[in-house]
Design a protein around this motif. Sequence first.
Motif, PDB file in Angstrom:
ATOM      1  N   THR A 130       0.857  -1.404   0.049  1.00 32.87           N
ATOM      2  CA  THR A 130      -0.116  -0.003   0.164  1.00 32.87           C
ATOM      3  C   THR A 130       0.766   1.421   0.204  1.00 32.87           C
ATOM      4  OG1 THR A 130      -1.709  -1.101   1.225  1.00 32.87           O
ATOM      5  CG2 THR A 130      -1.914   1.113   1.123  1.00 32.87           C
ATOM      6  N   PHE A 131       2.007   1.317   0.854  1.00 32.63           N
ATOM      7  CA  PHE A 131       2.803   2.457   0.877  1.00 32.63           C
ATOM      8  C   PHE A 131       3.471   2.575  -0.395  1.00 32.63           C
ATOM      9  CE2 PHE A 131       6.890   4.607   1.831  1.00 32.63           C
ATOM     10  CZ  PHE A 131       6.226   5.677   2.839  1.00 32.63           C
ATOM     11  N   GLU A 132       3.875   1.406  -1.069  1.00 27.19           N
ATOM     12  CA  GLU A 132       4.630   1.710  -2.335  1.00 27.19           C
ATOM     13  C   GLU A 132       3.649   2.360  -3.558  1.00 27.19           C
ATOM     14  OE1 GLU A 132       7.284  -1.308  -3.994  1.00 27.19           O
ATOM     15  OE2 GLU A 132       6.637  -2.833  -2.350  1.00 27.19           O
ATOM     16  N   HIS A 133       2.398   2.042  -3.399  1.00 22.39           N
ATOM     17  CA  HIS A 133       1.425   2.357  -4.194  1.00 22.39           C
ATOM     18  C   HIS A 133       1.072   3.806  -4.087  1.00 22.39           C
ATOM     19  CE1 HIS A 133      -2.857   3.327  -5.407  1.00 22.39           C
ATOM     20  NE2 HIS A 133      -2.406   2.821  -6.516  1.00 22.39           N
ATOM     21  N   ILE A 134       0.919   4.543  -2.927  1.00 25.95           N
ATOM     22  CA  ILE A 134       0.674   5.774  -2.625  1.00 25.95           C
ATOM     23  C   ILE A 134       1.786   6.680  -3.079  1.00 25.95           C
ATOM     24  CG2 ILE A 134       0.129   7.533  -0.817  1.00 25.95           C
ATOM     25  CD1 ILE A 134      -2.185   6.260  -1.616  1.00 25.95           C
ATOM     26  N   PHE A 135       2.899   6.215  -2.590  1.00 18.70           N
ATOM     27  CA  PHE A 135       4.420   7.122  -2.702  1.00 18.70           C
ATOM     28  C   PHE A 135       5.245   6.775  -3.725  1.00 18.70           C
ATOM     29  CE2 PHE A 135       3.084   7.595   1.903  1.00 18.70           C
ATOM     30  CZ  PHE A 135       2.580   8.858   1.653  1.00 18.70           C
ATOM     31  N   HIS A 136       5.030   5.706  -4.555  1.00 25.19           N
ATOM     32  CA  HIS A 136       5.747   5.293  -5.737  1.00 25.19           C
ATOM     33  C   HIS A 136       7.145   4.958  -5.355  1.00 25.19           C
ATOM     34  CE1 HIS A 136       2.223   6.691  -7.880  1.00 25.19           C
ATOM     35  NE2 HIS A 136       2.599   7.847  -7.372  1.00 25.19           N
TER      36      HIS A 136
END
Length: 459
Positions: free
Chosen positions: A118-124
Amino acid sequence: MSYATARLPREKVFRDPVHNYIYVQHQVILDLINTREFQRLRRIKQLGTASLIFHGAEHSRFTHSLGVYEVTRQICDNFQRNYPMEIPGDGGWDDRYRLTALCAALLHDIGHGPYSHTFEHIFHTDHEAITAEILTSPTTEVNQVLRRVSPTFPEEVASVIQKTHPNPQVVQMISSQIDADRMDYLLRDAYFTGTEYGTFDITRILRVMRPYKDGIAFAMNGMHAVEDYIISRFQMYQQVYFHPVSRSMEVILDHLLARANELYQNGNEDESFVPHLLLPFFNHKFDLKDYLNLDDGVLTTYFIHWRDSDDEILADLAHRFLDRKPLKSAIFSEETQDLIPHLRELIASAGFNIDYYTATDNSYDLPYDDAYDPRVTHPLTQIELQEPDGSLRELSTVSDLVNAIRGKFSGDQRFFFPKEMLSPDSHDPELFQPIYDEFKQYIQNNQLIQPKETDHHDH
């Protein structure tokens, strides 16, 4: 004796519920475990939001990383004992690569962030790229330990994780369709979630593994153990990793971080809101130190503050995540996806912001892929079975069971929406009752499928 070959005077052990003991024999491995970056993994849950469904799933990426190291250590021992290289290029195991394999196994997940995907998806962010940076940046304790082996050793270990290392046996130990990483997380996740169908006979699989010139194969008489592993992986994805409530909580988490980011970008100056450790990510100007300051606890602390925010959406999403109030979901297909815009209209009519209270999500997995494609950047190798004469046969050409599922994606597409649309409770039931009735009727009449709640974890 060099640091690279230095053995502990007496091996250290970690008690482990999956492997019984994890044996540490090299000084460098113990030193890596004691680094700041590796200890941070204790504070990141292995399964993220799945712990909100399977209450035993409190295990961390730290425990998984130790497990992958242990499986890799056992593979190296087996290869060196039974299939050592006798002349260069004969396909046997070159034990000079042992420490490279062990360090790559231990450190393969060190770049994961809080609630990683989820963190990767939001902050790329990209956890694999950050893993490589942690290994190769002179600012990290991990890099300092690795450089004591040799100046080029950090890059060598990173190349295993990046799948560019010249020895395919080392790469496939850590990353292939049946590797130390997958074997540990399947058994570990099955143990901590209490799902017996995730188990398989790892002892037999390790016994029938063998190196060959182009990687790793499995003895033909071990085919049924490999089949068992493939089916266990399939079951775990369906029952645990793709669980609809876990995906619902991921949607809430995603929207919660997105709302916080939007408020910050719009100039919210409320001091109780400002997530100082997240600001570098909101500003898209973070460095490795900023990244390593984050773990699950940091985000949870901010969520607790946001639960009392003046922004109703942020406060409500924080409440839903912290207090486990999942969204409901319905399965849709290509034939029924055109119904979703009207469902969103009804949800908006009931007073919900559809950007934050609805979502579509698809989760698909390929249980076994026999279509090896070298044109892909990092293709997964096929599982090869080795005949007594040394010839190789791809798994699905021998196994009817695997052939039946090869190349077939499994999973579903879901539309997520507020539970209040089905059971209004305190959300102004009298005012919006006609909308709720139409919403439920629309789902039923158009055969959108809602999950049945029969199992103990299907809340």
